[in-house]
Design a protein around this motif. Structure first.
Motif, mmCIF file in Angstrom:
data_model
loop_
_atom_site.group_PDB
_atom_site.id
_atom_site.type_symbol
_atom_site.label_atom_id
_atom_site.label_comp_id
_atom_site.label_asym_id
_atom_site.label_seq_id
_atom_site.Cartn_x
_atom_site.Cartn_y
_atom_site.Cartn_z
ATOM 1 N N THR A 1 0.802 -1.224 0.000
ATOM 2 C CA THR A 1 0.000 0.000 0.000
ATOM 3 C C THR A 1 0.831 1.268 0.000
ATOM 4 O O THR A 1 0.306 2.328 -0.308
ATOM 5 C CB THR A 1 -0.916 0.039 1.238
ATOM 6 O OG1 THR A 1 -0.118 0.131 2.418
ATOM 7 C CG2 THR A 1 -1.813 -1.184 1.301
ATOM 8 N N GLU B 1 2.824 9.416 -1.111
ATOM 9 C CA GLU B 1 2.089 9.455 0.149
ATOM 10 C C GLU B 1 3.039 9.321 1.335
ATOM 11 O O GLU B 1 2.908 10.021 2.338
ATOM 12 C CB GLU B 1 1.035 8.349 0.201
ATOM 13 C CG GLU B 1 0.206 8.393 1.474
ATOM 14 C CD GLU B 1 -0.794 7.253 1.585
ATOM 15 O OE1 GLU B 1 -1.591 7.294 2.532
ATOM 16 O OE2 GLU B 1 -0.776 6.333 0.755
ATOM 17 N N ASN C 1 3.335 12.219 4.178
ATOM 18 C CA ASN C 1 2.909 11.939 5.552
ATOM 19 C C ASN C 1 4.068 11.716 6.508
ATOM 20 O O ASN C 1 3.846 11.474 7.697
ATOM 21 C CB ASN C 1 2.009 10.705 5.586
ATOM 22 C CG ASN C 1 0.691 10.956 4.900
ATOM 23 O OD1 ASN C 1 0.205 12.077 4.861
ATOM 24 N ND2 ASN C 1 0.113 9.920 4.339
ATOM 25 N N THR D 1 0.470 4.995 8.164
ATOM 26 C CA THR D 1 0.927 4.397 6.901
ATOM 27 C C THR D 1 1.535 3.025 7.166
ATOM 28 O O THR D 1 1.244 2.058 6.458
ATOM 29 C CB THR D 1 1.952 5.318 6.203
ATOM 30 O OG1 THR D 1 1.323 6.563 5.900
ATOM 31 C CG2 THR D 1 2.494 4.699 4.928
ATOM 32 N N PHE E 1 -1.273 0.489 8.211
ATOM 33 C CA PHE E 1 -2.069 0.049 7.060
ATOM 34 C C PHE E 1 -1.259 -0.933 6.203
ATOM 35 O O PHE E 1 -1.756 -1.967 5.783
ATOM 36 C CB PHE E 1 -2.500 1.265 6.238
ATOM 37 C CG PHE E 1 -3.576 0.974 5.245
ATOM 38 C CD1 PHE E 1 -4.871 0.704 5.651
ATOM 39 C CD2 PHE E 1 -3.295 0.980 3.889
ATOM 40 C CE1 PHE E 1 -5.872 0.441 4.732
ATOM 41 C CE2 PHE E 1 -4.286 0.713 2.963
ATOM 42 C CZ PHE E 1 -5.579 0.447 3.389
ATOM 43 N N ARG F 1 -2.062 -5.057 5.631
ATOM 44 C CA ARG F 1 -2.235 -5.670 4.314
ATOM 45 C C ARG F 1 -1.180 -6.747 4.038
ATOM 46 O O ARG F 1 -1.475 -7.777 3.456
ATOM 47 C CB ARG F 1 -2.209 -4.608 3.198
ATOM 48 C CG ARG F 1 -3.330 -3.568 3.289
ATOM 49 C CD ARG F 1 -4.696 -4.220 3.538
ATOM 50 N NE ARG F 1 -5.738 -3.266 3.807
ATOM 51 C CZ ARG F 1 -6.230 -2.977 5.022
ATOM 52 N NH1 ARG F 1 -5.756 -3.563 6.090
ATOM 53 N NH2 ARG F 1 -7.192 -2.110 5.169
ATOM 54 N N LYS G 1 -7.870 10.936 9.195
ATOM 55 C CA LYS G 1 -7.038 9.957 8.491
ATOM 56 C C LYS G 1 -7.247 8.559 9.060
ATOM 57 O O LYS G 1 -7.387 7.586 8.328
ATOM 58 C CB LYS G 1 -5.552 10.328 8.583
ATOM 59 C CG LYS G 1 -5.100 11.345 7.607
ATOM 60 C CD LYS G 1 -3.604 11.567 7.756
ATOM 61 C CE LYS G 1 -3.129 12.648 6.826
ATOM 62 N NZ LYS G 1 -1.685 12.895 6.950
ATOM 63 N N ASN H 1 -10.671 7.201 8.139
ATOM 64 C CA ASN H 1 -10.779 6.808 6.732
ATOM 65 C C ASN H 1 -9.910 5.621 6.354
ATOM 66 O O ASN H 1 -10.281 4.824 5.509
ATOM 67 C CB ASN H 1 -10.437 7.993 5.824
ATOM 68 C CG ASN H 1 -11.498 9.063 5.868
ATOM 69 O OD1 ASN H 1 -12.684 8.780 5.982
ATOM 70 N ND2 ASN H 1 -11.073 10.311 5.797
ATOM 71 N N LYS H 2 -8.749 5.501 6.979
ATOM 72 C CA LYS H 2 -7.796 4.470 6.556
ATOM 73 C C LYS H 2 -7.825 3.212 7.425
ATOM 74 O O LYS H 2 -7.610 2.114 6.931
ATOM 75 C CB LYS H 2 -6.390 5.057 6.544
ATOM 76 C CG LYS H 2 -5.420 4.301 5.690
ATOM 77 C CD LYS H 2 -4.209 5.134 5.357
ATOM 78 C CE LYS H 2 -3.418 4.455 4.276
ATOM 79 N NZ LYS H 2 -2.353 5.273 3.768
ATOM 80 N N ALA H 3 -8.085 3.372 8.703
ATOM 81 C CA ALA H 3 -8.087 2.222 9.626
ATOM 82 C C ALA H 3 -9.127 2.450 10.718
ATOM 83 O O ALA H 3 -8.788 2.591 11.897
ATOM 84 C CB ALA H 3 -6.690 2.026 10.218
#
Length: 184
Positions: free
Chosen positions: A57, A62, A66, A88, A91, A95, A148, A151-153
């Motif tokens: 990811t 990004e 970040n 980051t 996430f 994955r 953030k 939305n991401k986790a």
């Protein structure tokens, strides 16, 4: 305290770099070690230096956008460097674990989860306790971090430690309360 055998399984003892390849690191760093199966890796002051394998990811733009600034002092001089932000990394680790779950991945993911919760709570408490005096730039940063994560986790926002610490300070109309209410 972990035994040396458990440390080898559960703890990372390296620093990973992005934007470089293994051969570049081997050529640039002075001390190269060989592991038990013949693989080579560089070290500095006994710390293994590695590089991030192809991510699932993480993309360079990004990660750079970040990244946080780290600062250490070496020989009396400040050295600044960029560190991938914990969301980051969380996430990415989440994955990666779907395809290659290693023993220490669970530990690392848990550590990142706890650190993100800590940052959410301390930022939230600062905002809620100082609403009348907190600088708008700080509010923007705190709320940006909450959004953030949401939305991401969003699973992180379900952590009971967050609710336990912030619930007594929240009103239903506060932006943090709205973030928390969206996650069920």
């Amino acid at each position: 305290m972990l035994s040396p055998a458990n440390e080898d399984v559960w703890l990372s003892k390296d620093i990973d770099f992005g934007g470089v390849f293994g051969d570049e690191l081997l050529a640039a760093l002075p001390v190269v070690m060989t592991d038990g199966i013949g693989g080579k890796y560089p070290t500095i002051a006994g710390v293994r230096i590695g590089y991030i394998q192809a991510g699932v990811t993480i993309n360079p733009e990004e990660a750079l956008g970040n990244a946080r600034i780290g600062l250490i002092t070496m020989d009396g001089r400040p050295v600044k460097f960029l560190v991938a932000d914990p969301l980051t990394l969380y996430f990415e680790k989440s994955r990666l674990m779907q395809t290659r779950s290693q023993q220490n991945d669970w530990f690392h993911l848990s550590l990142l989860h706890s650190f993100i919760c800590y940052e959410l709570v301390t930022g939230g408490e600062n905002w809620l306790r100082n609403e009348k005096v907190i600088d708008v730039v700080d509010v923007k940063q705190i709320l940006g971090w909450w959004l953030k994560v949401a939305n991401k986790a969003p699973e992180i926002l379900k952590d009971p430690r967050i609710k336990r610490r912030l619930h007594p300070l929240l009103t239903s109309e506060h932006p943090i309360a709205k973030c928390l209410s969206q996650v069920r």
